[in-house]
Design a protein around this motif. Structure first.
Motif, mmCIF file in Angstrom:
data_model
loop_
_atom_site.group_PDB
_atom_site.id
_atom_site.type_symbol
_atom_site.label_atom_id
_atom_site.label_comp_id
_atom_site.label_asym_id
_atom_site.label_seq_id
_atom_site.Cartn_x
_atom_site.Cartn_y
_atom_site.Cartn_z
ATOM 1 N N ALA A 207 0.774 -1.323 -0.133
ATOM 2 C CA ALA A 207 0.056 -0.073 0.055
ATOM 3 C C ALA A 207 0.909 1.230 0.160
ATOM 4 C CB ALA A 207 -0.952 0.005 1.289
ATOM 5 N N PHE A 210 2.331 1.794 -3.476
ATOM 6 C CA PHE A 210 1.363 2.194 -4.461
ATOM 7 C C PHE A 210 1.044 3.599 -4.367
ATOM 8 C CE2 PHE A 210 -3.078 3.336 -5.257
ATOM 9 C CZ PHE A 210 -3.303 2.773 -6.550
ATOM 10 N N ALA A 211 1.124 4.054 -2.926
ATOM 11 C CA ALA A 211 0.794 5.587 -2.827
ATOM 12 C C ALA A 211 1.919 6.162 -3.242
ATOM 13 C CB ALA A 211 0.551 5.733 -1.294
ATOM 14 N N GLY A 224 -7.775 8.251 -3.686
ATOM 15 C CA GLY A 224 -7.278 6.942 -3.645
ATOM 16 C C GLY A 224 -6.030 6.810 -2.987
ATOM 17 N N SER A 228 -4.613 5.102 0.352
ATOM 18 C CA SER A 228 -3.818 4.140 0.581
ATOM 19 C C SER A 228 -2.549 4.414 1.207
ATOM 20 C CB SER A 228 -3.116 4.150 -1.166
ATOM 21 O OG SER A 228 -1.954 2.956 -1.286
#
Length: 487
Positions: A207, A210-211, A224, A228
């Motif tokens: 996570a 991804f962020a 989003g 995240s």
């Protein structure tokens, strides 16, 4: 098989797997045309590998301690070869992404096991430091040579070649590994593998990555990305809470705050922040600003990789004599100086005035890699080298992910560039270079700040505390003495 060929096999396998993070970048334009991929899909061809690799590193390292480093190393190399074959034959972007995920699992198993194997094969501290110097060349060579090798393969064949080439190379290394790698006993334990901790940590790192990766394109304040980042914080905090009092924790919580281990991980993450972030945008400078081809731009970065290959083994030899603390500080100082000297970059500057500066970045990296790795491994007993290696490599991977995202965001914000600062797309070349200068100052300042932290945490002449000094951070005593392969 003697120890030297085994070390070279391990180093070559590491370089091959690590190169996959950068070799695919030069193939993306042709890949996009062939598979009719969108810009977002092309980005995920890169990001799928990075996220899986980073998030599974710690679990893979601890698994190697439990089931055996040789087994984990060979399994990781096999998965990498299988994923590469799948990618080379992929008929569509979704199929290609599946292959990239499998490719990412391979190095997550292979990389921590490779360092744990080196530690076991070379039990003498002096020999081990020298061996780690050789091992460290794998990362530098793989990362720096990726764009050059990718450019050659794409121009000679097509984009599928950057994946297909891995299959015979990995197969050859597997044959040598099966015949030559020692059968080291796994660490015995009466407790089950910490599945809950592995899920929490893997999810948290995934996570977080991804962020970091998507924040530069979706916007750091987008719902989003905020969600995240919040999920990453919850999962990582939950992981630390979960590990407290576990009979067999995935990562011993107290180890994360051990002074020398903390210093090694700070140094590792920061060097890769500057190295990978710099490599990406130096390549973009040569290609986007100066109009060089992908192949020519890759060759422009070769001095960096060659410098790492030459300097890292020397640093490994010097570590027992001068101490890991002094060499880490020297590497960070040279890297910061080289980064600041890159402020000379201008659109019309000839390569003859730049190449030595590119090499100097590699010199700083090569000086820092072996001593910080030695320091990280010295913080645990031999039974936990896979775990220590995995945490240290995870810090590097998160550092490089942050470097690409943060430095790209700085360039984009300063110059108004699209695509996280990687492409010009209507932005004046001078404005992009001015943004790069700001990013370089930030990277150099971070290197200096971490050098100050390392000076405070590690004694200048120290090579790291002996394993016996850290028994309070290890859940149980070391397993059997590592075996040395027969000559």
């Amino acid at each position: 098989m003697t120890r030297r060929p085994v070390l070279l096999t391990i180093t070559a396998a590491q370089a091959l797997s690590v190169a996959s993070a950068s070799v695919v970048a030069v193939a993306l334009p042709q890949l996009g045309r062939d598979l009719d991929a969108s810009a977002s899909e092309l980005q995920w061809v890169v990001d799928a590998f990075v996220i899986v690799f980073a998030s599974l590193l710690v679990a893979g390292g601890v698994l190697g301690d439990r089931v055996g480093r040789r087994t984990t190393f060979l399994a990781g190399l096999s998965l990498f070869a299988l994923g590469s074959l799948w990618c080379a034959l992929a008929p569509s972007v979704p199929a290609l992404l599946v292959g990239r995920v499998v490719q990412g699992v391979g190095p997550a198993l292979l990389l921590p096991a490779s360092l744990a194997l080196v530690t076991a094969i070379f039990p003498d501290p002096v020999e081990r430091a020298r061996a780690i110097g050789v091992w460290a060349t794998g990362s530098g060579l793989g990362l720096a040579s990726g764009p050059t090798v990718g450019g050659i393969l794409v121009e000679a064949f097509d984009w599928r070649a950057v994946f297909a080439i891995n299959v015979p190379l990995a197969a050859a290394l597997l044959v040598v590994g099966v015949r030559g790698l020692p059968r080291l006993p796994p660490t015995p334990s009466p407790h089950r593998f910490d599945v809950g901790g592995a899920l929490l940590l893997t999810g948290g790192i995934a996570a977080l990555c991804f962020a970091i990766i998507e924040g530069r394109t979706l916007g750091w304040g987008s719902p989003g990305i905020v969600a995240s980042a919040a999920l990453a914080a919850v999962l990582l905090a939950g992981f630390l809470r979960w590990e407290q009092g576990r009979p067999e924790p995935l990562v011993v919580p107290a180890l994360l705050l051990q002074r020398t281990f903390l210093a090694a991980n700070l140094a590792g993450g920061t060097v890769f922040f500057a190295l990978i972030g710099g490599t990406v945008y130096f390549t973009a400078f040569f290609q986007q600003v100066q109009g060089r081809s992908a192949l020519e731009s890759g060759f422009c970065m070769l001095p960096l990789g060659l410098a790492v290959v030459l300097v890292a083994p020397l640093a490994g030899r010097l570590t027992p004599r001068l101490g890991a603390g002094r060499l880490m500080l020297a590497g960070l100082a040279v890297a910061a100086t080289a980064t600041l000297l890159m402020l000379r970059l201008e659109p019309g500057l000839g390569y003859g005035a730049i190449w030595w500066n590119v090499a100097l970045v590699g010199v700083g990296t090569g000086l820092a890699l072996p001593p910080m790795t030695v320091t990280a491994l010295s913080a645990v007993d031999p039974a936990r080298t896979g775990m220590a290696s995995a945490v240290h490599n995870a810090s590097r991977q998160v550092g490089q992910t942050l470097g690409v995202a943060v430095l790209g965001t700085i360039i984009a914000a300063h110059a108004g560039a699209a695509d996280g600062g990687r492409a010009l797309r209507g932005v004046a070349a001078q404005d992009w270079v001015d943004g790069l200068h700001v990013a370089l100052v930030v990277a150099a300042a971070l290197l200096v700040a971490v050098a100050v932290a390392v000076a405070a945490l590690v004694r200048p002449g120290s090579g790291g505390p002996p394993a016996a000094a850290t028994t309070g951070t290890v859940a149980r005593p070391a397993g059997p003495e590592p075996l040395r392969p027969a000559a």
